[in-house]
Design an enzyme around this catalytic site. Structure first.
Site, PDB file in Angstrom:
ATOM      1  N   LYS A   1       0.823  -1.212   0.000  1.00 37.25           N
ATOM      2  CA  LYS A   1       0.000   0.000   0.000  1.00 37.25           C
ATOM      3  C   LYS A   1       0.854   1.257   0.000  1.00 37.25           C
ATOM      4  CE  LYS A   1      -1.988   1.790   3.608  1.00 37.25           C
ATOM      5  NZ  LYS A   1      -2.838   2.017   4.804  1.00 37.25           N
TER       6      LYS A   1
ATOM      7  N   ASP B   1      -6.629   0.636   0.704  1.00 37.66           N
ATOM      8  CA  ASP B   1      -6.724   0.610   2.169  1.00 37.66           C
ATOM      9  C   ASP B   1      -8.136   0.194   2.548  1.00 37.66           C
ATOM     10  OD1 ASP B   1      -8.245   2.800   1.555  1.00 37.66           O
ATOM     11  OD2 ASP B   1      -7.333   4.118   3.032  1.00 37.66           O
TER      12      ASP B   1
END
Length: 303
Positions: free
Chosen positions: A139, A158
């Protein structure tokens, strides 16, 4: 995007100011390493301390003292990076910074030039290089690619984007009209050459776990890219921003609770209340961007 998802007609109005900026690469790297299990207020406080400790002061006649954002070499001069970052309140992340800074200095003669050079590399190659850095997972790597390395097709996933994929698109793409979280009645219009891929990705998400895993992260990411094309990262930004007002508060409260669990030295330190930023869409000619921060006159006790 409206042709794919008619709901983007509303997002065009409600999220009209959402933009992807070309931010300085070192600042983006350092701030996103600090973002894990954290919240915006505390990240800002940590970054302010980082600038005061390693940045260069700039005195003004009426606005107080400002600090530039430090470069890799500035931090590398510190004899004990990990302990210094712990003293500033970075907690377990201090080790990430120490390892990453040493790695970049040891493997590249000009670390910042190397990182800026990733703007010229394909997305997957840039991600591969970033994932070598301590504290950088999938991420964070995608966030850096999207926000600093000119990769508009990078899609960070996320909790918010996971919810978007699961509730906004999966129900409409797999044809389950009774799926919880179905959004509206609009139909997702997928290009004919991508219809099979999109349907397959949606089915994988529907059949998978209800929380992100490494595999499902990539599946959700590829679904957003397949739907919105080469600028999927920008579309993700609009979806992320809209989702903050639809359940994002719960995650924000959890992040705040997580940050309180960390040990923070109970010593008096100078903190920063005002933040003055240069245009984050501009780098200087050698690629070094600077963020100038003002110093608060009073000292607050860190809780």
């Amino acid at each position: 995007w409206i042709k794919v998802d008619p709901d983007f007609a509303d997002l065009q109005q409600t999220q009209n100011g959402v933009r992807m900026l070309r931010q300085p690469v070192i600042e983006t790297l350092f701030t996103f390493i600090a973002s894990s299990n954290n919240n915006i207020k505390r990240i800002t406080m940590l970054v302010d301390r980082l600038c005061q400790r390693f940045g260069k002061p700039i005195e003004t006649q009426t606005k107080g003292t400002f600090y530039t954002f430090p470069n890799i070499e500035d931090v590398a001069q510190c004899t004990d990076i990990e302990d210094t970052f712990k003293e500033m309140g970075f907690g377990y992340r201090a080790k990430y910074y120490a390892t990453t800074v040493r790695y970049l200095v040891d493997t590249h003669e000009r670390p910042e030039k190397f990182l800026i050079g990733l703007r010229q590399k394909p997305l997957e190659e840039a991600r591969k290089e970033l994932l070598k850095l301590s504290g950088v997972g999938p991420k964070v790597a995608d966030c850096i690619c999207l926000m600093a390395l000119d990769k508009p097709d990078a899609v960070p996933v996320d909790t918010h984007i996971w919810q978007v994929a699961q509730k906004r698109y999966v129900p409409r793409l797999v044809g389950n009209s009774n799926s919880k979280g179905k959004v509206g009645g609009s139909v997702i219009a997928v290009a004919e050459d991508k219809a099979e891929l999109v349907r397959k990705l949606a089915q994988q998400l529907a059949a998978g776990k209800k929380a992100p895993s490494v595999k499902s992260y990539e599946t959700a990411q590829q679904l957003i890219i397949a739907l919105f094309g080469p600028y999927a990262g920008w579309a993700q930004g609009m979806l992320f921003s809209s989702n903050l007002g639809n359940g994002g508060e719960k995650q924000g409260k959890q992040e705040k609770r997580d940050s309180k669990r960390e040990m923070v030295p109970k010593t008096k330190r100078k903190t920063v209340s005002e933040t003055v930023e240069t245009d984050m869409n501009q780098d200087t000619t050698d690629g070094i961007g600077s963020r100038l921060r003002s110093q608060k006159k009073k000292q607050n006790k860190v809780e």
